[in-house]
Design an enzyme around this catalytic site. Structure first.
Site, short mmCIF file in Angstrom:
data_model
loop_
_atom_site.label_atom_id
_atom_site.label_comp_id
_atom_site.label_asym_id
_atom_site.label_seq_id
_atom_site.Cartn_x
_atom_site.Cartn_y
_atom_site.Cartn_z
N ASP A 180 0.88 -1.40 -0.23
CA ASP A 180 -0.03 0.01 -0.15
C ASP A 180 0.94 1.32 -0.04
O ASP A 180 2.15 1.28 0.40
CB ASP A 180 -0.64 -0.07 1.34
CG ASP A 180 -1.81 -1.13 1.00
OD1 ASP A 180 -2.14 -1.75 0.13
OD2 ASP A 180 -2.40 -1.46 2.48
N1 URA Z 1 -1.56 -5.99 4.08
C1 URA Z 1 -1.95 -4.33 3.95
O1 URA Z 1 -2.82 -4.07 4.64
N2 URA Z 1 -1.21 -3.82 3.04
C2 URA Z 1 -0.12 -4.21 2.69
O2 URA Z 1 0.70 -3.07 2.07
C3 URA Z 1 0.48 -5.11 2.80
C4 URA Z 1 -0.23 -6.14 3.40
#
Ligand code: URA
Length: 241
Positions: free
Chosen positions: A102
């Site tokens: 993310d």
């Molecule tokens: N889980 C999440 O919520 N975000 C990420 O970036 C990776 C795993």
């Protein structure tokens, strides 16, 4: 190998565009301007430059990036800067990030042009481990650990695969926790959604390992380096030939 094929293979443009650039005098071999698209080069021996940028030809490249928050794990984006913009000393246009973190997640991101390795590491069938450190708003409990081990309903057709949740510390005063979690899959916002399902919120998330590859903590956020030969070999160890 033909010079136009070499440059097209590195994604410097289509074969037609490259031929035009070669005829226009934008390519040098061993410092000498050449204008023939079928000029023969030996990638391992000859020094090729394109628009006066030297081309280092190795078939595959592998970088370990410590992704900072605020960058998107993609090669292009209309809103955020991409992680590719952090790799300032490579001219290879065919690199891409392996999988997605993310935009607010930090930590380990493998960047390569090796599609086969990427496919292998991301294949849902392989269940390659991904380990994250997280700070959580809320007190994480042993019951949460048991729930995560069973699989959590995050609103998809099937619950998540069993995940190992380790409680590293709990601060009752601020009602926050620090945890480590190991996933064997990579659903969209998976960790955030798993904690939401048990009534808690992820406030900080950092990936610290993927398969055998471990984040090099000496890399500052935004820092990167080539994988060592040992790291590359370990990642490929179980890859079909
Ligand atoms: N889980 C999440 O919520 N975000 C990420 O970036 C990776 C795993």
């Amino acid at each position: 190998m033909r010079i136009d094929k070499l440059l097209a293979g590195l994604n410097f443009g289509t074969r037609t565009e490259i031929k035009k650039d070669i005829r226009a005098g934008l390519v040098k071999v061993n410092g000498i301007l050449i204008r023939q698209p079928d000029y023969q080069v030996t990638p391992a021996k000859d020094t090729v430059s394109y628009r006066d940028i030297p081309i280092i030809y190795t078939e595959y490249e592998y970088y370990l990036l410590n992704k900072p928050a605020g960058y998107v794990s993609a090669t292009r984006d209309n809103v955020y800067p991409t992680v590719m913009e952090l790799l300032t000393d490579t001219v290879r246009p065919d690199l891409f990030p392996v999988g997605r973190l993310d935009v607010d997640t930090e930590g380990l991101l493998l960047i390569t042009n090796d599609g086969q390795l990427s496919h292998f590491l991301l294949s849902p069938k392989r269940h390659v481990d991904k380990v994250y450190f997280a700070r959580i708003a809320g007190l994480v409990t042993p019951e949460d650990t048991a729930t995560f081990l069973e699989g959590v309903d995050i609103g998809e057709a099937a619950p998540t695969l069993p995940a190992k949740l380790e409680i590293l510390s709990i601060d009752a005063d601020s009602a926050t926790s620090e945890i480590r979690i190991t996933l064997h899959e990579g659903k969209f916002h998976q960790i955030k959604r798993m904690f939401q399902a048990v009534g808690k919120e992820v406030t900080y998330l950092k990936r610290i390992a993927m398969g055998s590859l471990v984040l090099d903590e000496s890399l500052p956020p935004g820092g990167y380096r080539h994988l060592t030969a040992e790291e590359t070999a370990a990642l490929k160890e179980h890859m079909p030939l």
